[in-house]
Scaffold this active site. Sequence first.
Site, short mmCIF file in Angstrom:
data_model
loop_
_atom_site.label_atom_id
_atom_site.label_comp_id
_atom_site.label_asym_id
_atom_site.label_seq_id
_atom_site.Cartn_x
_atom_site.Cartn_y
_atom_site.Cartn_z
N ASP A 197 35.56 29.61 38.67
CA ASP A 197 35.86 30.27 37.22
C ASP A 197 35.27 29.79 36.02
O ASP A 197 35.42 28.77 36.08
CB ASP A 197 37.50 30.21 37.29
CG ASP A 197 38.15 31.39 35.98
OD1 ASP A 197 37.27 31.93 35.46
OD2 ASP A 197 39.23 31.30 36.11
N ASP A 220 33.02 36.81 35.31
CA ASP A 220 33.00 35.13 35.28
C ASP A 220 33.83 34.81 36.39
O ASP A 220 34.25 33.33 36.12
CB ASP A 220 33.56 34.83 33.81
CG ASP A 220 34.93 35.14 33.46
OD1 ASP A 220 35.34 36.02 34.18
OD2 ASP A 220 35.61 34.73 32.72
N GLU A 221 34.14 35.32 37.42
CA GLU A 221 34.98 34.82 38.23
C GLU A 221 34.57 35.26 39.68
O GLU A 221 34.26 36.36 39.96
CB GLU A 221 36.30 35.12 38.04
CG GLU A 221 37.47 34.50 38.77
CD GLU A 221 38.95 34.77 38.16
OE1 GLU A 221 39.97 34.16 38.54
OE2 GLU A 221 38.97 35.61 37.10
#
Length: 416
Positions: A42, A135-136
């Site tokens: 993350d 973003d993960e």
Amino acid sequence: MPTLCRDCLRLSDHPAPRCPGCGGRRLLRHAEVATLSIAHIDCDAFFASVEKRDRPELRAKPLIVGGGTRGVVAACCYLARIQGVRSAMPMFKALSLCPDAVVVRPEMSKYAEAGHRIRAMMQELTPLVQPMSIDEAVVDLSGTATLHKAPPAAVLAGLALRVEREVGVTISVGLAPNRLLAKLAVERDKPRGFAVIGAAEAAGLLATEPVTVLPGVGPVLARRLAAQGFSTLGQLQRLSPREAAERFGEDGPTLAARARGEDSRPVDPRRDTKSISAETTFEHDIRDPAALEVPLWRMCEKLGRRLREKGFAAGGVVLKLKTADFALRTRHARLPGHTRLPDTLFAAARPLLAREADGTAFRLIGIGAQPLVDGAGADRGDLLDAEAPKRAARWQAIEALRARFGEAAVVKGRGR
């Protein structure tokens, strides 16, 4: 106990507070650190981190990524979080909590570029990368120790260093034997963290946690569980599959298993995109139907672009409206064919808007694709719409000009 230095990537059994190789203090000690291979990665306060990367003068200041006093917080840095600001919070509330914050408008193309670079780095380590958002992601490094000549934990620590060096943002890592525990682990150590939850300790660690720590247990389910006397995961852990089914139906056994930290879901790079949409919150409420059509068109343009970028088309559209008192309205229409052309999306959404624009004041409008279909056969034209291929070619030319010269290079009249 096995100890990994997150700075020099050395794995040893040295008990000292500093790494015997580099003298670093970022040591990760865990009995299973050398054997676990499922990780949840993350990025830390991603949008805000990218902005601070590009504007170093903002690094020591609280930063909010969002738009206008009527919008919501898209992201915020940890300095703003300390003062109570959270993602999805109304901007007026965020600014009341953190009046000295610097506010910047989101620039999604910049965030997407950074996100794609980080994902490409993950895919260099293993093909088993399942994106969860821009973003993960979840990665499975099982069986890669021989290839990388290092255990997964060291490979992941190296990835974190590379992302910092080459992309200019930081990531946090959760390492565990399954996806659920990896997700819970990454939440325990942010920012720039690396947390491990092993199989042997999972049930004990989770026992005292509230039921809401489990992904998917929201307020409604939490109230239902509380009504039956379940407020902690330890209480759920003690249920047999039969008891769990009797109390909570067919999902009960899975819920009890997850409370114990059990999760059999594989890391699947082919995970389907569930939805694609675009929406905007107005600076001031809008009542006039004609005035509402302007942002609707702009959202149709955004939706068409996002569909094309992701290789999808729309088999129908969903109009989303939020009233001044935050009541949500959604209306759906099927399309005669599959499309990602803004004018076709707009033509389907416009009648839906006309029926809702009865003088009600709206604060938000959005448009989504439902169902999502493969984009390969979109806008090829038929007897009902023979001009679709020509319109598609024109739209591709417009998008090419915008990509080269900016969004303002070509603007349709209804978008002004």
